[in-house]
Motif scaffolding. Structure first.
Motif, PDB file in Angstrom:
ATOM      1  N   UNK A 372     -29.118  45.790  20.167  1.00 14.16           N
ATOM      2  CA  UNK A 372     -28.223  44.982  19.025  1.00 14.16           C
ATOM      3  C   UNK A 372     -27.536  46.066  18.269  1.00 14.16           C
ATOM      4  N   UNK A 373     -27.508  47.217  18.495  1.00 17.57           N
ATOM      5  CA  UNK A 373     -26.571  48.326  17.751  1.00 17.57           C
ATOM      6  C   UNK A 373     -25.343  48.818  18.543  1.00 17.57           C
ATOM      7  N   UNK A 374     -25.453  48.177  19.915  1.00 18.13           N
ATOM      8  CA  UNK A 374     -24.262  48.524  20.619  1.00 18.13           C
ATOM      9  C   UNK A 374     -22.845  47.806  20.294  1.00 18.13           C
ATOM     10  N   UNK A 375     -22.080  48.754  19.827  1.00 18.05           N
ATOM     11  CA  UNK A 375     -20.781  48.190  19.436  1.00 18.05           C
ATOM     12  C   UNK A 375     -19.533  49.026  19.998  1.00 18.05           C
ATOM     13  N   UNK A 376     -18.143  48.540  19.523  1.00 14.98           N
ATOM     14  CA  UNK A 376     -17.087  49.323  19.849  1.00 14.98           C
ATOM     15  C   UNK A 376     -16.726  50.366  18.833  1.00 14.98           C
ATOM     16  N   UNK A 377     -16.314  51.397  19.596  1.00 13.14           N
ATOM     17  CA  UNK A 377     -15.717  52.446  18.551  1.00 13.14           C
ATOM     18  C   UNK A 377     -14.702  53.200  19.249  1.00 13.14           C
ATOM     19  N   UNK A 378     -14.061  54.243  18.496  1.00  9.61           N
ATOM     20  CA  UNK A 378     -12.880  54.918  18.995  1.00  9.61           C
ATOM     21  C   UNK A 378     -13.270  56.310  19.617  1.00  9.61           C
ATOM     22  N   UNK A 379     -12.725  56.599  20.672  1.00 12.72           N
ATOM     23  CA  UNK A 379     -13.118  57.737  21.153  1.00 12.72           C
ATOM     24  C   UNK A 379     -12.018  58.681  21.525  1.00 12.72           C
ATOM     25  N   UNK A 380     -11.708  59.841  21.939  1.00 14.27           N
ATOM     26  CA  UNK A 380     -10.757  60.809  22.340  1.00 14.27           C
ATOM     27  C   UNK A 380      -9.729  60.457  21.311  1.00 14.27           C
ATOM     28  N   UNK A 381      -9.827  60.342  20.123  1.00 19.11           N
ATOM     29  CA  UNK A 381      -8.911  60.029  19.202  1.00 19.11           C
ATOM     30  C   UNK A 381      -8.032  61.519  18.477  1.00 19.11           C
TER      31      UNK A 381
END
Length: 403
Positions: A372-381
């Motif tokens: 339930x904690x899986x969510x979208x994030x930003x990486x390599x920013x």
């Protein structure tokens, strides 16, 4: 009598907040925004304004006078925004105006500011016109413009080396401006690029099935997306269901902002090139101070709107301090080349076009967490400093009429 708490009118027409009681009369800022129409962005924005207001007043206000906000909802329409502005100026006697979310509303408020010679700090509207074609002496803008944010994405788009591009956008000022800038800048960077499909959709009323089908039928190598909020959610879900994004690069404006990325949870897209706000991974001292203060007050992390609301109040307070007056002309002069600290580092309001140098984060989307904690994030920013993504002074002269 000084007001020291929120008061919400029966129909939600106004919210009033004042700082702690002082003997001196308060300085009022009239804030106008689309609170009911765009709650995902503007609820965090409102919360951060209150945090900043508390900080300003705890530090003595503006030369001993407490700062006070008088807030109105514009219902997402230019007409209501202008009526609210007139009421704030004529009845509430505010020293300046601030706010705006939708670009068409921001333009209407900017024109009102020009006519009434009233300083207006446009917090969120992204349209280029607000500081260029329709720019005027009294209107300033905090967030990086559409042109600025698109110009941050174009180098990343050009690196992809894709020839056939499809475009989808909301069919109003912000979307139209973003598409025009993207096509122009990408064509300059990659002359052989082709634009094979454009889907212009009504704001907030996306019929995702036909749009996704039309994009797929054009067989693009890559997609430039300008949709946001609920339209973005519909687009991502329908596009994923139909396989639109499989094997295709997507460059997407604003889609890394947690207001729009997190609601998708584990359906968030992976690998998109986006502008956004990775609050969970910014390690600068300025940002950590802001993050800690916001979490302490609200028990939750900030959003993109939080940063905008927070800096809006500190910018308005700083201009009033520098002006040492409520004279509109002195406030305008105070804004010119005014330096300011922000959670993302130092910024300046350029005298050339009344645009701040606040930047944006550019990176790729990914999924993190499990269950339930899986969510979208930003990486390599990376942080794209707004000062590096603005046209030259000579170009500004051509873009901005003398007013």
């Amino acid at each position: 009598m000084l007001r020291t708490s929120f008061v919400s009118a029966a129909l939600g027409l106004s919210i009033l907040l004042a700082g702690s009681a002082h003997a001196a009369d308060p300085l009022r800022i009239g804030e106008i925004n689309s609170y009911k129409a765009q709650p995902a962005f503007l609820e965090p924005y409102r919360k951060a304004m209150m945090l900043a207001l508390e900080e300003v007043n705890a530090a003595g206000g503006v030369h001993g006078r407490p700062l006070e906000l008088v807030i109105r909802d514009d219902n997402g329409t230019p007409g209501d925004a202008v009526r609210a502005a007139e009421e704030l100026v004529s009845r509430e006697r505010v020293a300046m105006l601030a706010g705006g979310f939708l670009s068409n509303v921001g333009l209407a408020l900017g024109d009102y500011a020009r006519q009434r010679k009233m300083p207006f700090l446009a917090s969120e509207p992204l349209t280029d016109k607000i500081t260029w074609a329709n720019g005027n002496r009294y209107t300033f803008r905090l967030r990086p413009s559409t042109w600025m944010q698109v110009s941050m994405l174009v180098p990343e788009a050009a690196k992809l080396g894709k020839k056939r591009w499809a475009i989808v956008y909301p069919n109003y000022e912000y979307g139209q401006s973003a598409v025009q800038t993207f096509k122009s800048l990408l064509k300059a960077a990659q002359p052989d690029v082709e634009f094979v499909s454009e889907q212009a959709t009504p704001l907030g009323k996306l019929d995702a099935g036909p749009v996704v089908q039309a994009l797929e039928a054009s067989k693009p190598d890559a997609i430039f997306n300008v949709l946001f909020a609920t339209d973005l959610t519909k687009f991502v879900r329908e596009g994923s269901t139909r396989g639109l994004f499989k094997g295709r690069e997507v460059v997407s404006l604003l889609s890394g902002e947690p207001e729009y990325l997190e609601p998708l949870k584990d359906e968030a897209p992976v690998g998109w090139v986006v502008t956004g706000y990775p609050w969970y991974a910014i390690k600068t001292p300025e940002h950590q101070r802001f993050l800690d203060a916001y979490r302490k007050k609200y028990g939750e992390p900030p959003r993109q709107g939080s940063v905008v609301g927070y800096v809006t109040i500190h910018a308005a307070a700083e201009a009033l301090k520098r002006a040492r007056s409520t004279d509109p002309e002195k406030i305008v002069e105070a804004f010119h080349n005014m330096p300011l600290s922000s959670p993302w580092g130092p910024i300046v309001f350029r005298a050339q076009d009344n645009q701040s140098t606040l930047g944006a984060y550019v990176g790729r989307t990914a999924l993190q967490g499990s269950g339930a904690q899986r969510t979208g994030v930003m990486v390599d920013f990376h942080y794209a400093d707004g000062a590096k993504y603005q046209p030259s002074d000579a170009e500004v002269v051509k873009l901005r009429p003398a007013r």
